[in-house]
Design a protein around this motif. Structure first.
Motif, PDB file in Angstrom:
ATOM      1  N   ARG A  24       0.614  -1.105   0.048  1.00  0.00           N
ATOM      2  CA  ARG A  24      -0.206   0.292  -0.105  1.00  0.00           C
ATOM      3  C   ARG A  24       1.170   1.261  -0.116  1.00  0.00           C
ATOM      4  O   ARG A  24       0.880   1.889  -0.349  1.00  0.00           O
ATOM      5  N   ALA A  25       1.729   1.152   0.709  1.00  0.00           N
ATOM      6  CA  ALA A  25       3.123   2.233   0.501  1.00  0.00           C
ATOM      7  C   ALA A  25       3.677   2.496  -0.178  1.00  0.00           C
ATOM      8  O   ALA A  25       4.082   4.300  -0.953  1.00  0.00           O
ATOM      9  N   TRP A  26       3.954   1.495  -1.114  1.00  0.00           N
ATOM     10  CA  TRP A  26       4.649   1.878  -2.512  1.00  0.00           C
ATOM     11  C   TRP A  26       3.985   2.287  -3.439  1.00  0.00           C
ATOM     12  O   TRP A  26       4.260   2.886  -4.275  1.00  0.00           O
ATOM     13  N   ASN A  27       2.334   1.550  -2.984  1.00  0.00           N
ATOM     14  CA  ASN A  27       1.735   1.815  -4.486  1.00  0.00           C
ATOM     15  C   ASN A  27       1.108   3.548  -4.163  1.00  0.00           C
ATOM     16  O   ASN A  27       1.300   3.797  -5.082  1.00  0.00           O
ATOM     17  N   TYR A  28       0.940   3.645  -3.094  1.00  0.00           N
ATOM     18  CA  TYR A  28       0.470   5.335  -3.163  1.00  0.00           C
ATOM     19  C   TYR A  28       1.759   6.425  -3.520  1.00  0.00           C
ATOM     20  O   TYR A  28       1.599   7.262  -3.739  1.00  0.00           O
ATOM     21  N   LEU A  29       2.339   5.830  -2.719  1.00  0.00           N
ATOM     22  CA  LEU A  29       4.278   6.639  -2.687  1.00  0.00           C
ATOM     23  C   LEU A  29       4.945   6.499  -4.179  1.00  0.00           C
ATOM     24  O   LEU A  29       5.541   7.530  -4.756  1.00  0.00           O
ATOM     25  N   SER A  30       4.328   5.953  -5.253  1.00  0.00           N
ATOM     26  CA  SER A  30       4.858   5.808  -6.571  1.00  0.00           C
ATOM     27  C   SER A  30       4.693   7.082  -7.354  1.00  0.00           C
ATOM     28  O   SER A  30       4.947   7.380  -8.387  1.00  0.00           O
ATOM     29  N   ASP A  31       3.611   7.960  -6.809  1.00  0.00           N
ATOM     30  CA  ASP A  31       2.740   9.100  -7.274  1.00  0.00           C
ATOM     31  C   ASP A  31       4.205  10.022  -7.042  1.00  0.00           C
ATOM     32  O   ASP A  31       3.932  10.822  -7.905  1.00  0.00           O
ATOM     33  N   GLU A  32       4.704  10.280  -5.579  1.00  0.00           N
ATOM     34  CA  GLU A  32       6.171  11.096  -5.736  1.00  0.00           C
ATOM     35  C   GLU A  32       7.254  10.829  -6.141  1.00  0.00           C
ATOM     36  O   GLU A  32       8.470  11.329  -6.491  1.00  0.00           O
ATOM     37  N   GLY A  54      12.476   7.803 -11.196  1.00  0.00           N
ATOM     38  CA  GLY A  54      12.875   7.655 -10.466  1.00  0.00           C
ATOM     39  C   GLY A  54      12.825   7.011  -9.371  1.00  0.00           C
ATOM     40  O   GLY A  54      11.194   6.428  -9.580  1.00  0.00           O
ATOM     41  N   ARG A  55      13.275   6.724  -8.484  1.00  0.00           N
ATOM     42  CA  ARG A  55      13.219   5.988  -7.531  1.00  0.00           C
ATOM     43  C   ARG A  55      12.184   7.455  -6.395  1.00  0.00           C
ATOM     44  O   ARG A  55      12.231   8.270  -6.569  1.00  0.00           O
ATOM     45  N   ILE A  56      11.719   6.506  -5.450  1.00  0.00           N
ATOM     46  CA  ILE A  56      10.170   6.735  -4.436  1.00  0.00           C
ATOM     47  C   ILE A  56      11.685   7.601  -3.358  1.00  0.00           C
ATOM     48  O   ILE A  56      12.336   6.796  -3.159  1.00  0.00           O
ATOM     49  N   ILE A  82      10.534  -0.930  -0.044  1.00  0.00           N
ATOM     50  CA  ILE A  82      10.499  -0.100  -1.177  1.00  0.00           C
ATOM     51  C   ILE A  82      11.513  -0.412  -2.436  1.00  0.00           C
ATOM     52  O   ILE A  82      11.184  -0.215  -2.985  1.00  0.00           O
ATOM     53  N   ARG A  83      12.640  -0.210  -1.707  1.00  0.00           N
ATOM     54  CA  ARG A  83      14.242  -0.062  -2.586  1.00  0.00           C
ATOM     55  C   ARG A  83      13.851  -1.324  -3.472  1.00  0.00           C
ATOM     56  O   ARG A  83      14.409  -1.154  -4.270  1.00  0.00           O
ATOM     57  N   ILE A  84      13.520  -2.512  -3.029  1.00  0.00           N
ATOM     58  CA  ILE A  84      13.237  -3.610  -3.615  1.00  0.00           C
ATOM     59  C   ILE A  84      11.969  -3.873  -4.624  1.00  0.00           C
ATOM     60  O   ILE A  84      13.037  -4.049  -5.566  1.00  0.00           O
ATOM     61  N   LEU A  85      11.451  -2.691  -4.446  1.00  0.00           N
ATOM     62  CA  LEU A  85       9.874  -3.144  -5.193  1.00  0.00           C
ATOM     63  C   LEU A  85       9.981  -2.429  -6.614  1.00  0.00           C
ATOM     64  O   LEU A  85      10.337  -2.171  -7.314  1.00  0.00           O
ATOM     65  N   ASP A  86      11.538  -0.842  -5.558  1.00  0.00           N
ATOM     66  CA  ASP A  86      11.765  -0.077  -6.900  1.00  0.00           C
ATOM     67  C   ASP A  86      11.759  -1.098  -8.642  1.00  0.00           C
ATOM     68  O   ASP A  86      12.452   0.119  -9.039  1.00  0.00           O
ATOM     69  N   ASP A  87      13.030  -1.363  -7.294  1.00  0.00           N
ATOM     70  CA  ASP A  87      13.792  -1.757  -8.286  1.00  0.00           C
ATOM     71  C   ASP A  87      13.489  -2.741  -9.331  1.00  0.00           C
ATOM     72  O   ASP A  87      13.820  -2.600 -11.012  1.00  0.00           O
ATOM     73  N   GLU A  88      12.662  -3.934  -9.081  1.00  0.00           N
ATOM     74  CA  GLU A  88      11.883  -4.917  -9.784  1.00  0.00           C
ATOM     75  C   GLU A  88      11.329  -3.810 -10.196  1.00  0.00           C
ATOM     76  O   GLU A  88      10.928  -3.949 -12.310  1.00  0.00           O
TER      77      GLU A  88
END
Length: 99
Positions: A24-32, A54-56, A82-88
């Motif tokens: 949920r956090a990663w999904n919402y923060l993707s807008d950032e 870019g990265r969150i 979040i960093r791991i999800l961002d990498d993917e």
């Protein structure tokens, strides 16, 4: 930001209930995410623009943690995940953009 067509979105993983707070956090923060925009000029004034996500940002994740009252251990865990999800995600975007 342009809407992504439904068939172009990555498949959401099957999550165990204990992990939904991270998703949920990663999904919402993707807008950032910041975007890096680059362009190439062509003949007769044509320009092709390309946007690269870019990265969150760390600050966005920490603000999320503040709002949700997370302690130090939860903050550390959340940001590492979040960093791991961002990498993917960024790997998926790079592959998709190169097609």
């Amino acid at each position: 930001m342009a809407e992504v067509e439904e068939d172009e979105r990555p498949v959401e993983p099957a999550l165990e209930p204990a992990n939904t707070w991270v998703w949920r956090a990663w999904n919402y923060l993707s807008d950032e995410r910041p975007s890096e925009v680059s362009g190439v000029a062509g003949p007769m004034g044509g320009v092709v623009w390309k946007s690269k996500p870019g990265r969150i940002p760390w600050r966005a994740a920490m603000t999320w943690c503040d709002v949700h009252g997370y302690g130090l251990e939860q903050r550390d865990t959340l940001y590492r995940l979040i960093r791991i999800l961002d990498d993917e995600y960024l790997r998926w975007r790079k592959q998709k953009d190169s097609q």
